[in-house]
Design a protein around this motif. Structure first.
Motif, PDB file in Angstrom:
ATOM      1  N   VAL A 795      45.739  33.989  -3.790  1.00  0.00           N
ATOM      2  CA  VAL A 795      44.482  34.655  -4.134  1.00  0.00           C
ATOM      3  C   VAL A 795      44.769  35.963  -4.866  1.00  0.00           C
ATOM      4  N   ALA A 796      45.712  36.738  -4.352  1.00  0.00           N
ATOM      5  CA  ALA A 796      46.048  38.018  -4.977  1.00  0.00           C
ATOM      6  C   ALA A 796      46.604  37.816  -6.379  1.00  0.00           C
ATOM      7  N   LYS A 797      47.417  36.794  -6.551  1.00  0.00           N
ATOM      8  CA  LYS A 797      47.996  36.515  -7.867  1.00  0.00           C
ATOM      9  C   LYS A 797      46.908  36.151  -8.874  1.00  0.00           C
ATOM     10  N   VAL A 798      45.909  35.402  -8.419  1.00  0.00           N
ATOM     11  CA  VAL A 798      44.791  35.041  -9.299  1.00  0.00           C
ATOM     12  C   VAL A 798      43.991  36.279  -9.681  1.00  0.00           C
ATOM     13  N   LEU A 799      43.692  37.126  -8.696  1.00  0.00           N
ATOM     14  CA  LEU A 799      42.942  38.349  -8.991  1.00  0.00           C
ATOM     15  C   LEU A 799      43.709  39.242  -9.959  1.00  0.00           C
ATOM     16  N   GLN A 800      45.005  39.344  -9.761  1.00  0.00           N
ATOM     17  CA  GLN A 800      45.846  40.146 -10.645  1.00  0.00           C
ATOM     18  C   GLN A 800      45.778  39.618 -12.078  1.00  0.00           C
ATOM     19  N   THR A 801      45.885  38.319 -12.235  1.00  0.00           N
ATOM     20  CA  THR A 801      45.916  37.713 -13.566  1.00  0.00           C
ATOM     21  C   THR A 801      44.573  37.862 -14.274  1.00  0.00           C
ATOM     22  N   ILE A 802      43.490  37.673 -13.541  1.00  0.00           N
ATOM     23  CA  ILE A 802      42.164  37.812 -14.144  1.00  0.00           C
ATOM     24  C   ILE A 802      41.907  39.261 -14.546  1.00  0.00           C
ATOM     25  N   MET A 803      42.251  40.206 -13.670  1.00  0.00           N
ATOM     26  CA  MET A 803      42.014  41.606 -14.017  1.00  0.00           C
ATOM     27  C   MET A 803      42.883  42.031 -15.187  1.00  0.00           C
ATOM     28  N   TRP A 804      44.110  41.564 -15.261  1.00  0.00           N
ATOM     29  CA  TRP A 804      44.962  41.894 -16.406  1.00  0.00           C
ATOM     30  C   TRP A 804      44.333  41.381 -17.702  1.00  0.00           C
ATOM     31  N   MET A 805      43.861  40.137 -17.696  1.00  0.00           N
ATOM     32  CA  MET A 805      43.267  39.567 -18.900  1.00  0.00           C
ATOM     33  C   MET A 805      42.071  40.394 -19.355  1.00  0.00           C
ATOM     34  N   ALA A 806      41.207  40.757 -18.409  1.00  0.00           N
ATOM     35  CA  ALA A 806      39.982  41.468 -18.749  1.00  0.00           C
ATOM     36  C   ALA A 806      40.226  42.926 -19.098  1.00  0.00           C
ATOM     37  N   SER A 807      41.288  43.489 -18.606  1.00  0.00           N
ATOM     38  CA  SER A 807      41.528  44.919 -18.810  1.00  0.00           C
ATOM     39  C   SER A 807      42.677  45.160 -19.793  1.00  0.00           C
TER      40      SER A 807
END
Length: 954
Positions: A795-807
């Protein structure tokens, strides 16, 4: 199950169950994404904006309200307004991540000063107010707490110098409380005038107290007031004593107000604050609200738009209140009315595009709780090419995804200022001695007057670094590391397979292998462009433009744009920490020439590099920017919206910060940049055209895998930038990895606050539904995304990847655009000629390049100049692209280090830790950039957390 607000207990137990009412106070309450539950579990009122400037502006409004009520002697209501102001100034605003930054030193000091003053006034008011049913003891205790905090905040604020350090000449902690003894007499003076009824205005007397900051000081009036006062004494020289102290804050504030008065004029300032507001004129400098200042600056420079200020003052709408539908439409109507007069006055196509989109949005917005998916249809120019792989939102965005009035106003103001700046330079553009000089004339001058002694107040379009450096090989190469498209360059591992036979034969495989073994050989290869069938492509292709030509007929097919699919080899010098160009191949034929600086004429070499840059512009703008960030993010937003948001799951607190404004912006892009219709921006600006743009994006998506393509370490490794390859000059990687790791720590800490075990994740039905919808081929269809969640780490890895893409990823490919695209020769969107018509004489090439190859800046084509059916104006594509990139680089109000109030309910401890890490990153980047500027090198500030939005919001 208990949900702890800020404690150490987890939000979700191993049972995986959680209570919606615990998140909002009531299961019947509609979720408001801008609201956060307070300590009682109730939803607090939504803020109209989360920016620190907006919060300071709100406090100023409360201050004005308090002073007005105070002036009218409505003490009970004034007391309530004063308490509300002090609580906002001391308890709410300091939670913002930017609060203690140097940028807000003056606002911070003023806020503390105002709070201290108001608490003193409130103390005097208590003595005059009748005790109410709640009793006076509670009020006294609460006021004492706030007064103590106000004094502490004031002492802390004034003990910080302008460099952010402690201002202390004696080596110890210095308190300014003694300097403010006279402030304690304010309430006594107030009571004296009430009792004496001497006819003098309370406001005027308070305004002229000698302890006032930036007061209009009339000594004879003060002496009269001093003589009248029987119970209170004060010395007229206290102000001078304060100015003579070691601390410069009072003088700074006087200068600040003086500057404001010079800008507006004393009479205008007094009129604008009104009688009630004058009580705090001595406390305030000119407005610190950046948008308000920009608007006033625009108006002072001659800009006029009656609707703009109205739009920017409108409150934000409740994003989950269906009754707000009419208000949302009112906001859009106001925005439309603001733009309509500009479309007749301006020649910029961006005005007509924006107006068209607003009208379409106004007619299409809807109330909807669950978003449907749709697929991209085949393009009319290429009806047999399937584009259905990637998913998008079906229809117009829902009400709660419409841009706020403030955001709409900021964007419109940005365009208006661009037009205002262009108005000042167009004479220079049109009367330039050559096309080359016309391109340089597009920018405003930083300084004006004799010998450039004065700063230009209309410097809205400053010349970027590239204007004076674009011809250098070092700058050409640097932009592949630190420019708009740092995603193309690769480290060579097998040159015989990765490079062309032509390049290998030209330089020799032994030399190339030797460079490879030292990790010194790098390259870019635009293979996907080589697969496109139509080259050159027309500016107004058929069948979309069957009726957009002269007299309503087909558009003339006489405006071709050319593109190559180059391969470029670079060498990296570790000693100089610098990339250099080894050779360039433009064509994909067996006998294709390999160009080098030593085998070309000076101007021919420049043309060859420009052809490479034009190819890179298209891979950047359409694939790595629009495709890999905007469109790739969209199915993630829809899936989390339909599952986590609808269930009001705590994970949505994290993901909401990554999705703000993206859906409506993507919808707008499909209606303008890549619309399947006449006069599409992507047709007249891109050499490949919208139909082939969509083919490039579709091909990218066919190879896409979530963790491999979007996770930064994996994506870097796929291009040869493994951990053993250290290239400090690749600042996208250097800064990006710092940000990636910080986001990863934040995601991990956030998940730890939400779940107490892997079992809690595995048993959470909503989280499983989120994974299912994201990966469902008929819904999100995101390949490589987990089909289910079994542990917290995933879950944390997914959140990290999504936030990186968006930011970080989006910031890196979006915000360098003005610096690179604004000066067209440095980064042209398209070229009007290939090398087949290049002059033989190298001396003639430079003029040919500007007259015939670069995008139009002036043209003799009568139809292009006069046709009202096209979006091309007589300034043409070069000016249009300048206006577009200026708009696309509008700074965000929701950067990564400015989200404190978004995590008040869930993830507060995680975000506080994240913020500390971000501050360290910012300091490191700023220190490096200072050294770069001293060395006259281009800074790289695009991944500074203070500049990185948390979502794709532009």
């Amino acid at each position: 199950m208990m949900i702890e607000t800020n404690g150490n207990k987890k939000l979700l137990s191993s049972s995986g169950s959680w209570n919606k009412s615990d998140m909002s106070g009531s299961s019947n309450n509609a979720t408001n994404e801008h609201s956060q539950p307070d300590g009682s579990g109730k939803i607090a009122s939504p803020a109209s904006s989360n920016s620190l400037s907006e919060k300071f502006s709100n406090s100023e409004s409360l201050l004005s309200l308090f002073s007005t009520l105070y002036d009218k002697e409505q003490y009970s209501v004034a007391y309530a307004a004063g308490i509300k102001f002090v609580e906002l100034a001391l308890l709410q605003i300091p939670k913002n991540g930017h609060f203690k930054s140097r940028k807000y030193l003056k606002q911070r000091t003023k806020s503390a000063t105002d709070a201290l003053r108001v608490t003193k006034l409130l103390g005097g008011m208590l003595d005059e107010m009748e005790e109410d049913e709640n009793g006076g003891i509670q009020k006294i205790e609460r006021l004492h707490e706030l007064a103590t905090l106000a004094q502490q905040s004031f002492d802390e604020a004034v003990n910080v110098d302008d460099d952010g350090g402690e201002s202390n000449t004696d080596g110890g902690t210095t308190s300014h409380s003694k300097e403010w003894d006279v402030a304690q007499r304010v309430s006594q003076l107030w009571k004296y005038h009430i009792l004496a009824s001497n006819g003098g205005s309370v406001i005027d007397n308070v305004l002229n107290l000698p302890d006032s900051c930036c007061a209009t000081y009339e000594e004879n009036q003060q002496e009269n007031e001093a003589g009248q006062e029987s119970n209170t004494t004060y010395k007229p020289d206290l102000l001078q004593q304060r100015q003579d102290s070691d601390h410069s804050i009072m003088t700074d504030r006087q200068l600040s107000l003086q500057s404001g008065i010079e800008r507006q004029g004393l009479n205008e300032l007094q009129h604008s604050v009104g009688a009630g507001g004058r009580i705090f004129l001595n406390l305030a400098s000119a407005s610190d609200d950046e948008d308000e200042l920009e608007l006033k600056e625009y108006e002072k420079m001659g800009g006029k738009n009656e609707g703009l200020s109205k739009l920017m003052m409108m409150k934000d709408f409740d994003r989950d209140d269906e009754d707000d539908e009419e208000y949302v439409k009112e906001v859009l109507d106001t925005a439309i009315a603001t733009l309509e007069p500009e479309t007749t006055r301006s020649k910029l196509s961006i005005f007509r595009t924006a107006l068209s989109l607003l009208r379409l949005l106004r007619s299409g917005i809807r109330k909807i709780k669950v978003l449907d998916y749709d697929t991209y249809t085949n393009h009319p120019e290429f009806p047999d090419v399937d584009l259905s792989l990637m998913k998008m939102m079906d229809g117009a965005p829902p009400i709660n995804e419409v841009l706020s009035p403030r955001k709409l106003g900021r964007l419109i103001l940005r365009i208006l200022k661009t037009q205002l700046a262009l108005d000042t330079v167009l004479d220079g553009v049109n009367n330039a001695s050559s096309q080359e000089e016309a391109y340089k004339a597009c920018f405003t001058k930083p300084r004006i007057g004799w010998f450039g002694i004065l700063p230009n107040p209309q410097n809205f379009l400053p010349p970027p670094y590239a204007v004076d450096n674009w011809e250098k090989d070092s700058e050409f190469a640097r932009q592949f590391f630190c420019g708009t498209n740092p995603l193309m360059i690769e480290v060579a591992k097998d040159p015989e397979k990765q490079l062309s036979k032509n390049i290998v034969n030209h330089f020799g495989k032994n030399k190339l292998q030797e460079l490879t073994d030292k990790n010194q050989l790098l390259f870019v290869s635009y293979d996907d462009l080589a697969d496109l069938k139509v080259n050159p492509h027309q500016m107004f292709p058929l069948p979309m433009n069957d009726e957009s030509g002269p007299d309503g007929g087909p558009a003339p097919q006489v405006h071709p744009k050319f593109f190559y699919a180059p391969i470029v080899a670079f060498t990296y010098d570790y000693d100089k920490d610098e990339l250099d160009v080894l050779g360039i191949q433009l064509e994909r034929t067996d006998d294709a020439r390999v160009y080098t600086k030593n085998t070309c004429g000076e101007n021919e070499w420049l043309v060859v590099k420009c052809q490479v840059i034009a190819a890179d512009s298209n891979m950047h703008q359409w694939v790595n920017h629009l495709g890999k960030t905007h469109f790739t993010m969209e199915p993630h937003i829809i899936a989390s919206y339909n599952t986590l948001r609808q269930a009001r799951h705590p994970l949505y607190t994290f993901l909401r910060q990554t999705s703000r404004d993206t859906l409506v912006l993507n919808w707008a892009a499909r209606g303008s940049l890549v619309k399947y219709d006449a006069n599409a921006f992507g047709d007249y600006q891109s050499p490949v055209g919208v139909g082939q743009v969509m083919q490039l994006i579709n091909k990218m998506w066919s190879r896409y895998s979530f963790f491999e393509s979007t996770g930064l370490p994996n994506e870097l490794a796929s291009r040869g930038f493994t951990e053993d390859v250290q290239i400090p000059a690749y600042l996208y990687r250097e800064d990006g990895m710092k940000l990636w790791n910080a986001i990863g720590g934040f995601a991990t800490d956030f998940v730890d606050e939400v779940f107490d075990s892997d079992e809690a994740v595995a048993s959470d039905e909503v989280v499983q539904e989120w994974a299912k919808e994201t990966t469902d081929p008929d819904k999100g269809a995101v390949k490589g995304f987990p089909t289910s969640f079994e542990d917290k780490e995933t879950v944390a890895k997914v959140l990290q990847t999504i936030m990186w893409m968006a930011s970080g990823l989006h910031a890196a490919v979006n915000f360098p655009q003005y610096d690179e695209f604004a000066y067209v020769p440095n980064k042209p969107w398209h070229l009007r000629a290939d090398l087949s018509t290049i002059p033989k004489d190298d001396a003639e090439i430079r003029e040919w390049m500007f007259e015939n190859m670069f995008p139009h800046i002036n043209t003799d084509d009568d139809w292009l100049r006069k046709s009202t059916n096209t979006l091309v104006t007589d300034e043409h594509a070069a000016i249009d692209s300048l206006a577009m990139v200026h708009l696309l680089t509008t700074p965000s109000e929701s950067c990564l280090d400015n989200l404190s109030d978004r995590f008040e309910r869930v993830g507060r401890e995680a975000y506080d830790k994240f913020l500390k890490n971000l501050n360290v990153i910012s300091e490191e980047i700023e220190a490096r950039n200072e050294e770069a500027e001293k060395a006259n090198k281009a800074p790289y500030n695009y991944l500074n957390p203070s500049n990185v939005p948390s979502s794709i919001d532009i």
